[in-house]
Design an enzyme around this catalytic site. Structure first.
Site, mmCIF file in Angstrom:
data_model
loop_
_atom_site.group_PDB
_atom_site.id
_atom_site.type_symbol
_atom_site.label_atom_id
_atom_site.label_comp_id
_atom_site.label_asym_id
_atom_site.label_seq_id
_atom_site.Cartn_x
_atom_site.Cartn_y
_atom_site.Cartn_z
ATOM 1 N N SER A 12 57.177 -111.284 38.299
ATOM 2 C CA SER A 12 56.280 -112.316 38.806
ATOM 3 C C SER A 12 54.918 -112.130 38.154
ATOM 4 O O SER A 12 54.588 -111.041 37.680
ATOM 5 C CB SER A 12 56.140 -112.183 40.328
ATOM 6 N N TYR A 56 54.951 -107.635 48.235
ATOM 7 C CA TYR A 56 55.676 -108.376 47.204
ATOM 8 C C TYR A 56 55.109 -108.058 45.825
ATOM 9 O O TYR A 56 55.849 -107.763 44.873
ATOM 10 C CB TYR A 56 55.584 -109.870 47.497
#
Length: 252
Positions: free
Chosen positions: A125, A138
């Site tokens: 990400s 995350y």
């Protein structure tokens, strides 16, 4: 995102094995691929369980033969700031977003090494390149995925397995429903899974190490090299530090 990538790979002539915690959903997606003339099968499997992953790998290889490409893309996100996160939410994100990648790599990469052929896709990400408020755990797991992938690639290279490729995918927000009530930062429009999947497949074919999308994500290393106050100001100016406006969905 996983299905979009599977579809793009199937169009390249690959047989596709789909794993999902929800076995019914995995087989429904596989059936959709078969309806379009592709070879695919879905299995229900908990990728956070190393024993289940090893058994699943044996089953896939028994039915489809050798595995030439591994797409690690499992992911979950729990909303809220770090200090409000429960122990279970933290553990779950680490198990799914990071540990599952390791279990799957341990199951499939040895065969690639033996053949000196294959490729691993690691879905990370943009939050694996730069910290993002509201997704601390995350982001930590995605930073870890980047480090894991880069280190594994170097180990493969040191061991002489130069035929095993690695592609690390670092996108900003993808329009999968995982982050509703989110306002992407300036110059980072919502990414469409199908378009990103095509870029991933192109990167695999070209043996490129990174896919960073959209273009603004490519500038993150430059932002991190700036003085802290300048970097912080840019994050505020683009709205990156205010992107997460509400509780997102927990799975993608």
């Amino acid at each position: 995102m996983g299905y979009a990538t599977a579809l793009a790979l199937a169009r390249e002539g690959m047989k596709v094995a789909l794993w999902d915690l929800n076995g019914k959903r995995a087989e429904e997606r596989a059936a959709a691929l078969r309806a379009n003339g592709f070879t695919a099968k879905g299995w229900g499997l908990d990728v956070t369980d190393p024993t289940a992953v090893r058994a699943g790998a044996i089953q896939v290889e028994r039915e489809f033969g050798r595995v030439d490409l591994l797409d690690n893309n499992a992911g979950v996100h729990a909303p809220g700031d770090f200090l409000q996160s429960t122990d279970e939410e933290i553990k779950r994100q680490i198990d799914v977003n990071l540990n599952s990648y390791m279990w799957c790599a341990k199951a499939f990469v040895p065969g690639m090494i033996a053949r000196d052929s294959g490729h691993v896709i690691m879905i990370a990400s943009a939050a694996g390149l730069l910290g993002v408020p509201g997704m601390t755990v995350y982001s930590a797991t995605k930073h870890a995925v980047v480090g894991f992938a880069e280190s594994l690639r170097m180990e493969l290279r040191r061991g002489g397995a130069t035929g095993v490729g690695m592609t690390i995918v670092c996108p900003s927000f993808i329009d999968t429903g995982m982050f509703p009530n989110t306002i992407p930062p300036l110059f980072t429009p919502w990414l469409k899974p199908e378009a990103l999947a095509e870029k991933i497949v192109a990167a695999v074919k070209a043996d490129r190490l990174y896919v960073r999308e959209p273009a603004m994500v490519k500038l993150i290393p430059l932002v991190k090299a700036m003085p802290r106050l300048v970097g912080d100001a840019l994050c505020s100016l683009t709205g990156m530090d205010r992107s997460l406006q509400g509780p997102p969905s927990k799975n993608h």
